[in-house]
Structures are given as structure tokens and as C-alpha cells.
Design a protein around this motif. Structure first.
Motif, PDB file in Angstrom:
ATOM      1  N   TRP B  74      37.660  34.719  84.339  1.00  0.00           N
ATOM      2  CA  TRP B  74      37.891  33.955  83.109  1.00  0.00           C
ATOM      3  C   TRP B  74      36.904  32.780  83.056  1.00  0.00           C
ATOM      4  CZ3 TRP B  74      43.232  31.162  82.004  1.00  0.00           C
ATOM      5  CH2 TRP B  74      43.162  30.497  80.783  1.00  0.00           C
ATOM      6  N   TRP B  75      36.832  32.069  84.163  1.00  0.00           N
ATOM      7  CA  TRP B  75      35.921  30.914  84.236  1.00  0.00           C
ATOM      8  C   TRP B  75      34.468  31.356  84.010  1.00  0.00           C
ATOM      9  CZ3 TRP B  75      32.612  29.936  88.694  1.00  0.00           C
ATOM     10  CH2 TRP B  75      31.891  28.749  88.585  1.00  0.00           C
ATOM     11  N   LYS B  76      34.092  32.448  84.653  1.00  0.00           N
ATOM     12  CA  LYS B  76      32.708  32.943  84.520  1.00  0.00           C
ATOM     13  C   LYS B  76      32.395  33.301  83.065  1.00  0.00           C
ATOM     14  CE  LYS B  76      30.655  33.231  88.651  1.00  0.00           C
ATOM     15  NZ  LYS B  76      29.390  32.515  88.901  1.00  0.00           N
ATOM     16  N   VAL B  81      28.633  33.338  81.923  1.00  0.00           N
ATOM     17  CA  VAL B  81      28.149  34.338  82.895  1.00  0.00           C
ATOM     18  C   VAL B  81      29.081  35.537  82.808  1.00  0.00           C
ATOM     19  CG1 VAL B  81      27.485  34.760  85.290  1.00  0.00           C
ATOM     20  CG2 VAL B  81      27.543  32.429  84.403  1.00  0.00           C
ATOM     21  N   ALA B  82      28.821  36.423  81.875  1.00  0.00           N
ATOM     22  CA  ALA B  82      29.738  37.553  81.687  1.00  0.00           C
ATOM     23  C   ALA B  82      29.037  38.876  81.958  1.00  0.00           C
ATOM     24  CB  ALA B  82      30.306  37.524  80.281  1.00  0.00           C
ATOM     25  N   GLU B  83      27.903  38.833  82.629  1.00  0.00           N
ATOM     26  CA  GLU B  83      27.196  40.070  82.969  1.00  0.00           C
ATOM     27  C   GLU B  83      26.809  40.086  84.435  1.00  0.00           C
ATOM     28  OE1 GLU B  83      25.135  41.567  78.834  1.00  0.00           O
ATOM     29  OE2 GLU B  83      24.048  41.675  80.719  1.00  0.00           O
ATOM     30  N   TRP B  84      27.052  41.222  85.043  1.00  0.00           N
ATOM     31  CA  TRP B  84      26.716  41.403  86.451  1.00  0.00           C
ATOM     32  C   TRP B  84      25.995  42.741  86.618  1.00  0.00           C
ATOM     33  CZ3 TRP B  84      31.204  39.246  84.672  1.00  0.00           C
ATOM     34  CH2 TRP B  84      31.556  38.004  85.172  1.00  0.00           C
ATOM     35  N   GLY B  85      25.330  42.910  87.745  1.00  0.00           N
ATOM     36  CA  GLY B  85      24.654  44.174  88.030  1.00  0.00           C
ATOM     37  C   GLY B  85      25.490  45.038  88.962  1.00  0.00           C
ATOM     38  N   MET B  86      25.372  46.331  88.788  1.00  0.00           N
ATOM     39  CA  MET B  86      26.117  47.268  89.647  1.00  0.00           C
ATOM     40  C   MET B  86      25.194  48.421  90.009  1.00  0.00           C
ATOM     41  SD  MET B  86      29.571  49.339  88.576  1.00  0.00           S
ATOM     42  CE  MET B  86      29.066  50.915  87.940  1.00  0.00           C
ATOM     43  N   VAL B  97      31.794  41.778  80.735  1.00  0.00           N
ATOM     44  CA  VAL B  97      33.244  41.611  80.750  1.00  0.00           C
ATOM     45  C   VAL B  97      33.678  40.628  79.670  1.00  0.00           C
ATOM     46  CG1 VAL B  97      35.220  40.812  82.131  1.00  0.00           C
ATOM     47  CG2 VAL B  97      33.385  42.067  83.225  1.00  0.00           C
ATOM     48  N   ALA B  98      34.773  40.959  78.987  1.00  0.00           N
ATOM     49  CA  ALA B  98      35.410  40.014  78.058  1.00  0.00           C
ATOM     50  C   ALA B  98      36.912  40.079  78.288  1.00  0.00           C
ATOM     51  CB  ALA B  98      35.079  40.390  76.619  1.00  0.00           C
ATOM     52  N   MET B  99      37.557  38.930  78.190  1.00  0.00           N
ATOM     53  CA  MET B  99      39.021  38.892  78.360  1.00  0.00           C
ATOM     54  C   MET B  99      39.649  38.674  77.000  1.00  0.00           C
ATOM     55  SD  MET B  99      39.458  36.601  81.764  1.00  0.00           S
ATOM     56  CE  MET B  99      41.023  37.095  82.412  1.00  0.00           C
ATOM     57  N   ASP B 100      40.525  39.561  76.589  1.00  0.00           N
ATOM     58  CA  ASP B 100      41.212  39.351  75.315  1.00  0.00           C
ATOM     59  C   ASP B 100      42.543  40.085  75.279  1.00  0.00           C
ATOM     60  OD1 ASP B 100      40.341  41.936  75.090  1.00  0.00           O
ATOM     61  OD2 ASP B 100      38.804  41.528  73.596  1.00  0.00           O
ATOM     62  N   ASP B 101      43.286  39.832  74.224  1.00  0.00           N
ATOM     63  CA  ASP B 101      44.549  40.533  73.926  1.00  0.00           C
ATOM     64  C   ASP B 101      45.758  40.190  74.794  1.00  0.00           C
ATOM     65  OD1 ASP B 101      43.873  41.802  71.670  1.00  0.00           O
ATOM     66  OD2 ASP B 101      43.521  43.757  72.553  1.00  0.00           O
ATOM     67  N   LEU B 102      45.565  40.048  76.105  1.00  0.00           N
ATOM     68  CA  LEU B 102      46.746  39.809  76.958  1.00  0.00           C
ATOM     69  C   LEU B 102      46.394  38.921  78.139  1.00  0.00           C
ATOM     70  CD1 LEU B 102      49.752  40.739  77.795  1.00  0.00           C
ATOM     71  CD2 LEU B 102      48.560  42.232  79.367  1.00  0.00           C
ATOM     72  N   LYS B 140      48.483  38.860  85.016  1.00  0.00           N
ATOM     73  CA  LYS B 140      47.828  40.032  84.414  1.00  0.00           C
ATOM     74  C   LYS B 140      46.834  39.563  83.370  1.00  0.00           C
ATOM     75  CE  LYS B 140      51.475  43.476  84.748  1.00  0.00           C
ATOM     76  NZ  LYS B 140      52.401  44.318  84.027  1.00  0.00           N
ATOM     77  N   ALA B 141      45.786  40.316  83.208  1.00  0.00           N
ATOM     78  CA  ALA B 141      44.832  40.017  82.133  1.00  0.00           C
ATOM     79  C   ALA B 141      44.259  41.326  81.623  1.00  0.00           C
ATOM     80  CB  ALA B 141      43.717  39.118  82.649  1.00  0.00           C
ATOM     81  N   LYS B 142      44.065  41.375  80.322  1.00  0.00           N
ATOM     82  CA  LYS B 142      43.452  42.567  79.745  1.00  0.00           C
ATOM     83  C   LYS B 142      41.955  42.320  79.597  1.00  0.00           C
ATOM     84  CE  LYS B 142      43.917  45.801  75.918  1.00  0.00           C
ATOM     85  NZ  LYS B 142      44.689  46.126  74.720  1.00  0.00           N
ATOM     86  N   LEU B 143      41.186  43.243  80.106  1.00  0.00           N
ATOM     87  CA  LEU B 143      39.734  43.095  80.083  1.00  0.00           C
ATOM     88  C   LEU B 143      39.101  44.210  79.261  1.00  0.00           C
ATOM     89  CD1 LEU B 143      38.924  42.537  83.885  1.00  0.00           C
ATOM     90  CD2 LEU B 143      39.530  40.823  82.199  1.00  0.00           C
ATOM     91  N   THR B 144      38.023  43.851  78.597  1.00  0.00           N
ATOM     92  CA  THR B 144      37.148  44.874  78.028  1.00  0.00           C
ATOM     93  C   THR B 144      35.912  44.881  78.921  1.00  0.00           C
ATOM     94  OG1 THR B 144      37.977  44.484  75.809  1.00  0.00           O
ATOM     95  CG2 THR B 144      35.848  45.589  75.985  1.00  0.00           C
ATOM     96  N   ILE B 145      35.614  46.038  79.466  1.00  0.00           N
ATOM     97  CA  ILE B 145      34.502  46.145  80.416  1.00  0.00           C
ATOM     98  C   ILE B 145      33.492  47.144  79.863  1.00  0.00           C
ATOM     99  CG2 ILE B 145      33.858  46.775  82.794  1.00  0.00           C
ATOM    100  CD1 ILE B 145      36.733  46.087  83.619  1.00  0.00           C
TER     101      ILE B 145
END
Lengths: 201, 226
Positions: B74-76, B81-86, B97-102, B140-145
Motif C-alpha cells: 500500500w505504501w509503495k 512505486v507500483a511496478e516491479w520486475g519478475m 499493482v493497484a489496491m482497490d475495492d476492499l 485483507k486487501a484486494k489487488l489488481t495485478i
């Protein structure tokens, strides 16, 4: 109709505790395949492996478990349970005929009698629990969130392979991903006490 | 096959049998002709030890790590800073990543009121910041990834990292058969799990370093107090 993998729902991750590929151990699945309880005359739960394309559990074709890089496993769970309303109705009828409440022993006997009469005629309730397995990444994802599904999967897996299926909790995942040399560091971690929560700055 | 018959005694026996098998032990009950041995079979007892079985050596689930992971995410995201490499099969994939809805908060004590914020962007509400300042943890948190061409929504349980309400997004356009769709969906499940593990690893590598976490925790505390 060919079954397709679900595209949503709940998921819990476990580590795959066996080195070799599942296909080398398909005999284990066959040994613990699903067995029907259609004719059972007692309340029972039967859980066993089947393939997504053959829910009977009679045949295990490795190709039918292919899901790209993953292997798709399926557990079939059949539950035979006496409908509560049937017992309530018979109990009420017996008590009305007798003119008083049945004793605990009489109620138990009535229940046993109903089991013998009705359960062989009752079809079990069927449910499926799917698992996806990536042996190279050592991951098993259980596509269900309930404790009951987790327990069945764990128990069946242990009976099949003789090793426990470990759920990747935050602590376990931290150690696995950081390496076992960090085991001590992770164990010593304590929850952070945030200054804002204590009323400080 | 696992079979349980009705009745408390049979249930208890089944449970005991299971526990004995897990422990690789046996127990003999009854007398004379009724004598039976339950628990691990000879074959199971003599089976080679699970050499690859990884034991983490502690039974603590460290659920707070998952809760702090959600707070860190959430803080990031709020700090931009909402993008990371994988690492992926054909190079580095980008995770957004975005946090929304819940957003559900766990109270400090069991008898406290639980707070759940639904719909819209609960992370932007004053109630959410107030809950943080009161010391409530994120349950709990709902994420859009988003990972490469894949997009997912999922609710993560902080204490267990279990996922619920997962939506994998549409099947790939080139899926022509049920087998194709299954393979595509399995790949999506794999990408989702891998993405969450990658994010968790990023968090953990900071969290276990006393120096790094001291710096980040100070920045998070400052953000919480804003």
C-alpha cells in the motif's frame, strides 16, 4: 464434454515435497483413486483421486492431466448424509404415535433404522477439488479456500505419497524464498510497532 | 481413499489412525482375535525418508509478515512505486499493482470492532488512514495485478497469504480447444502465484535486514502519520 480448468475462485499454495515428476508416480494416484459409495448403507465420506476428464476414478491417463507446464490433479469427494428433515419427520410421527417424547436410546435406534432403510437409496453429494502442480518450481496450488478442502487434500496427499503437504504461510514462504540460511533471521522477526500507533511521531 | 464412517468412536479412531500415520507410528488395540494394529503400514515405515522434504524448523506461521507485506505494498503504491520486475521465460516481466475495492483491518484485540472498507478506492479514505494510526493491521486487501499481458484481481489474506475472489481475466484469443483454454488458465494461475511470491520476496529481503527495514519502517511511519 471436455472439462476445462476454472478461471477464478480461491487458491492456497503448498510446496511440492517430492523431487520426481508426478507422472513417475502415477501408480500412487491409482492406488488411492476415488471409490464409489453409491451403495453404502451408512453415512460416509469418500475422497480419492480421479482425472479431470474421468470423474469415476477408474482410469489415469497422464495426458488427461496435462495443463501446459502444469499438471492438473483432481480430488473427488462424495458425501452420503441422511437428510435432517427425514429424521425430524419420522421422529415427530413416532412421538405422536407414542404420545410422548422418545428416549435417547429410542431416538438412536430410530436413526439407525432410518440409515439402513434410506441411505442405500440415497445418491451421494459429489464435489471436486482441483490442484495444479509445477514440479520444477516445487509448487502445488489448491484451487479452493475452505479448511475442509485443505484437510482432505492434505490427508489424501499424505496417504498417497507418505510426506506431508506444507502450506506456504508467510513465515514458511519467507524462509523458502530467502534461503534456509535466513531461517534464524526470519524466526527472530517480531511484528513492527509503528510509532503512529503508539501516539508518537 | 479416505473413508470415515458415522459415530464418534469411528471418527476418533479415524483421527487417531491419521495422526499415527503422520508420525510413522503404530498402535495395537484389542485382545486375542480382536487385536488390530493401526497406524503406518510396514511399507510406509520402511519407506525412505523424504530427503527433499523441506522442514522450516518452526511452526510459527508469522502471519504478521503477510499483514506487513500488504501495508508495505500500500505504501509503495502511494509513494508511486507500483511496478516491479519478475523473471519470466523470455526475460524480465513487469508487475504492476493497484489496491482497490476492499481493505479489511484486523483489530489489535479480539473484542475490538473490525473495520472493512468496500468499493471505490478505500486506501484513499480518511477512515483507512485513521485505522492505521490506531494500530490496526491489514487483514485483507484486494489487488489488481498486471503482469505482462495478464491481468488479475485477487483478495489476499494477510495472515495466510491465501487468495480468494481471484479473477484471471479473459482467455487468450488463440485458444481454440478446451485443452488450450486449460493450459492458458493454468499458466495464468502460475503467473499470479509467481508474481505474488516475487513481490513478497522483495518485501522480505528488506524486512529481514535490520538496517533496511529501519529505514523503510521510518518512512512508512511518517506516511502513516500524514
Amino acid at each position: 464434454m471436455v472439462a476445462t480448468l476454472r478461471k477464478g475462485g480461491s487458491a492456497v499454495t503448498f510446496t511440492w515435497p517430492i523431487g520426481s515428476d508426478l507422472k513417475d508416480r502415477i501408480a500412487n494416484l491409482e492406488k488411492h483413486r476415488f471409490r464409489t459409495i453409491d451403495a453404502a448403507a451408512s453415512e460416509e465420506v469418500s475422497a480419492g483421486w480421479c482425472t479431470p476428464q474421468d470423474p469415476s476414478g477408474d482410469a489415469f491417463n497422464a495426458e488427461e492431466m496435462d495443463a501446459g507446464d502444469a499438471t492438473w490433479l483432481r480430488i473427488r469427494i462424495d458425501t452420503k448424509k441422511m437428510p435432517a428433515d427425514q429424521f425430524a419427520m419420522r421422529l415427530a410421527a413416532e412421538e405422536r404415535a407414542k404420545g410422548k417424547r422418545l428416549t435417547a436410546r429410542e431416538r438412536r435406534e430410530l436413526k439407525d433404522q432410518l440409515h439402513e432403510q434410506l441411505l442405500p437409496r440415497l445418491l451421494p453429494k459429489t464435489s471436486f477439488v482441483d490442484l495444479l502442480l509445477w514440479t520444477e518450481r516445487r509448487r502445488v496450488v489448491l484451487l479452493a479456500g475452505s479448511k475442509a478442502a485443505r484437510d482432505v487434500a492434505r490427508e489424501l496427499f499424505f496417504e498417497t505419497y507418505g510426506v506431508p503437504l506444507e502450506q506456504l504461510t508467510p513465515g514458511a514462504m519467507a524462509v523458502e524464498m530467502l534461503g534456509e540460511e535466513c531461517d534464524g533471521d526470519v524466526q527472530q522477526l517480531q511484528p513492527t510497532r509503528w510509532p503512529a500507533a503508539k501516539g508518537g511521531k | 481413499m479416505v473413508t470415515q464412517s458415522g459415530g464418534h468412536a469411528r471418527n476418533a479412531l479415524s483421527k487417531l489412525r491419521s495422526e499415527l500415520k503422520k508420525a510413522g507410528a503404530t498402535m495395537t488395540i484389542g485382545r486375542g482375535e480382536n487385536r488390530v494394529t493401526i497406524g503406518a503400514t510396514e511399507a510406509e515405515k520402511s519407506a525412505p525418508p523424504a530427503a527433499v522434504q523441506q522442514s522450516f524448523g518452526f511452526d510459527n506461521t508469522h502471519g504478521f509478515l503477510g499483514e506487513e507485506f500488504l501495508l508495505w505494498l500500500w505504501w509503495k503504491t502511494e509513494e508511486g512505486v507500483a511496478e516491479w520486475g519478475m523473471p519470466g521465460p523470455s526475460g524480465i516481466l513487469s508487475i504492476g499493482v493497484a489496491m482497490d475495492d476492499l481493505l479489511a483491518f484486523a483489530p489489535n484485540h479480539d473484542d475490538e470492532t473490525r473495520q472493512t472498507l468496500r468499493d471505490g478506492t478505500p486506501t484513499c479514505t480518511p477512515e483507512a488512514r485513521a485505522a492505521l494510526r490506531q494500530g490496526h493491521r491489514i487483514a485483507k486487501a484486494k489487488l489488481t495485478i498486471a503482469v505482462d499481458s495478464h491481468q488479475f484481481t485477487a483478495t489476499i489474506d494477510g495472515a495466510t497469504l491465501a487468495l480468494s475472489g481471484v479473477r484471471l481475466g479473459d482467455d487468450a484469443e488463440d485458444c481454440e480447444s478446451a485443452e488450450d483454454r486449460t493450459a492458458d488458465r493454468a499458466e495464468s494461475w502460475g503467473v499470479l502465484v509467481h508474481a505474488i511470491e516475487t513481490l513478497f520476496l522483495r518485501f522480505c529481503s528488506v524486512r529481514v535486514s535490520e538496517k533496511d527495514w529501519k529505514t523503510e519502517a521510518a518512512a512508512i511511519a511518517q506516511w502513516m502519520g500524514r
